[in-house]
Design a protein around this motif. Structure first.
Motif, PDB file in Angstrom:
ATOM      1  N   CYS A  36       0.829  -1.202   0.000  1.00 58.40           N
ATOM      2  CA  CYS A  36       0.000   0.000   0.000  1.00 58.40           C
ATOM      3  C   CYS A  36       0.865   1.253   0.000  1.00 58.40           C
ATOM      4  O   CYS A  36       0.680   2.162  -0.831  1.00 58.40           O
ATOM      5  N   VAL A  45      -3.570   4.302  -7.740  1.00 59.65           N
ATOM      6  CA  VAL A  45      -4.842   4.229  -7.019  1.00 59.65           C
ATOM      7  C   VAL A  45      -5.038   2.877  -6.348  1.00 59.65           C
ATOM      8  O   VAL A  45      -5.643   2.784  -5.278  1.00 59.65           O
ATOM      9  N   TYR A  48      -4.978   1.686  -2.455  1.00 58.00           N
ATOM     10  CA  TYR A  48      -6.052   1.668  -1.470  1.00 58.00           C
ATOM     11  C   TYR A  48      -6.675   0.283  -1.308  1.00 58.00           C
ATOM     12  O   TYR A  48      -7.219  -0.036  -0.250  1.00 58.00           O
ATOM     13  N   ASN A  81      -9.430   5.009   3.695  1.00 60.37           N
ATOM     14  CA  ASN A  81      -8.971   4.343   2.474  1.00 60.37           C
ATOM     15  C   ASN A  81     -10.053   4.356   1.398  1.00 60.37           C
ATOM     16  O   ASN A  81      -9.754   4.545   0.218  1.00 60.37           O
ATOM     17  N   TRP A  85      -9.568   6.253  -2.128  1.00 63.92           N
ATOM     18  CA  TRP A  85      -9.768   5.541  -3.393  1.00 63.92           C
ATOM     19  C   TRP A  85     -10.737   6.324  -4.285  1.00 63.92           C
ATOM     20  O   TRP A  85     -10.499   6.523  -5.483  1.00 63.92           O
ATOM     21  N   THR A  89      -9.583   8.265  -7.666  1.00 65.27           N
ATOM     22  CA  THR A  89     -10.215   7.778  -8.891  1.00 65.27           C
ATOM     23  C   THR A  89     -10.869   8.927  -9.655  1.00 65.27           C
ATOM     24  O   THR A  89     -10.796   9.004 -10.880  1.00 65.27           O
ATOM     25  N   THR A 178      -4.844  11.241   1.438  1.00 64.80           N
ATOM     26  CA  THR A 178      -6.032  11.174   0.588  1.00 64.80           C
ATOM     27  C   THR A 178      -6.199  12.435  -0.246  1.00 64.80           C
ATOM     28  O   THR A 178      -6.807  12.403  -1.311  1.00 64.80           O
TER      29      THR A 178
END
Length: 241
Positions: A36, A45, A48, A81, A85, A89, A178
């Motif tokens: 990770c 990506v 995650y 997480n 993600w 994305t 994040t």
């Protein structure tokens, strides 16, 4: 289901006092954690996915050894997480072009610094009742879910200041990651260095060595993200000229 038991040993590591029993679930969770962090340093990506596996397996470990406050923190990291993600994305698909690797502004840095200092100070002073309350909260949630658990006896924290630092900085670093702020890697380096010292003092040398590896990965992530932030900044200046 033996795989998910901390008693299902993968290997006994002859290091430290009495050695260290590494279970399959801990080994897998640790490997996913390393992947990770490594993939995050590459801005992939998919990091995650491994992060979600890591925190899920560690949550199961903390459940079995009755560290319910740590279990509750894993739930926070699980949600972080999922958000990371989603946010990364959106950026990859072009829905959120503003989410690129960058430094925080001076104002943001000052605000986060004040928050971190206050949070560490408060948690250091009240770490035992805070973790006791978190454990009690987690037990109530587990009981509502049908688990037969009770609050375990809690010993006074051996290193209240350093534990407070690791807890607060981990939460902040996860939030900053994040949002793709470079500073998250600086915090992970600090967290890992503290972890190396604490685990070494406790004689858990295998865990200490693991955090040595994590430190090098975080340093590499810091290097890569600084270069990327400079590139994005140069592009932004070029567009405005």
């Amino acid at each position: 289901m033996d795989f998910f038991s901390i008693n299902h040993l993968l290997v006994h590591i002859p290091i430290g006092r009495g050695g260290y029993n590494l279970s399959w679930i801990e080994a897998t969770g640790t490997l996913c954690g390393l992947l990770c962090i490594w993939l995050a340093s590459k801005e992939k990506v998919i990091n995650y996915l491994f992060g979600l596996i890591n925190v899920t397996l560690f949550a199961l470990i903390f459940f079995q050894i009755q560290l319910y406050s740590s279990l509750l923190l894993q739930i926070f990291f699980f949600l972080a997480n999922i958000y990371g993600w989603y946010a990364w994305t959106r950026h990859a698909s072009g829905s959120d072009p503003s989410l690129s690797i960058r430094w925080m502004s001076r104002r943001q840095t000052l605000v986060w610094l004040v928050v971190v200092v206050i949070a560490i100070g408060l948690l250091t002073c009240f770490i035992d009742p805070v973790f006791g309350a978190l454990s009690a909260t987690m037990v109530k949630l587990l009981q509502l879910a049908g688990f037969s658990v009770s609050v375990p006896p809690l010993q006074p924290d051996a290193y209240p200041f350093w534990d407070a630092c690791m807890t607060v900085l981990s939460v902040v670093a996860m939030v900053l990651m994040t949002r793709k702020y470079v500073e998250n890697w600086l915090l992970w380096v600090v967290i890992n260095l503290i972890s190396i010292g604490i685990f070494a003092l406790q004689g858990v040398y295998a865990m200490s060595l693991e955090y040595v590896v994590l430190t090098f990965i975080a340093l590499n992530g810091c290097r890569l993200w600084i270069a990327s932030a400079r590139e994005h900044h140069s592009r932004a200046l070029s567009r405005h000229q």
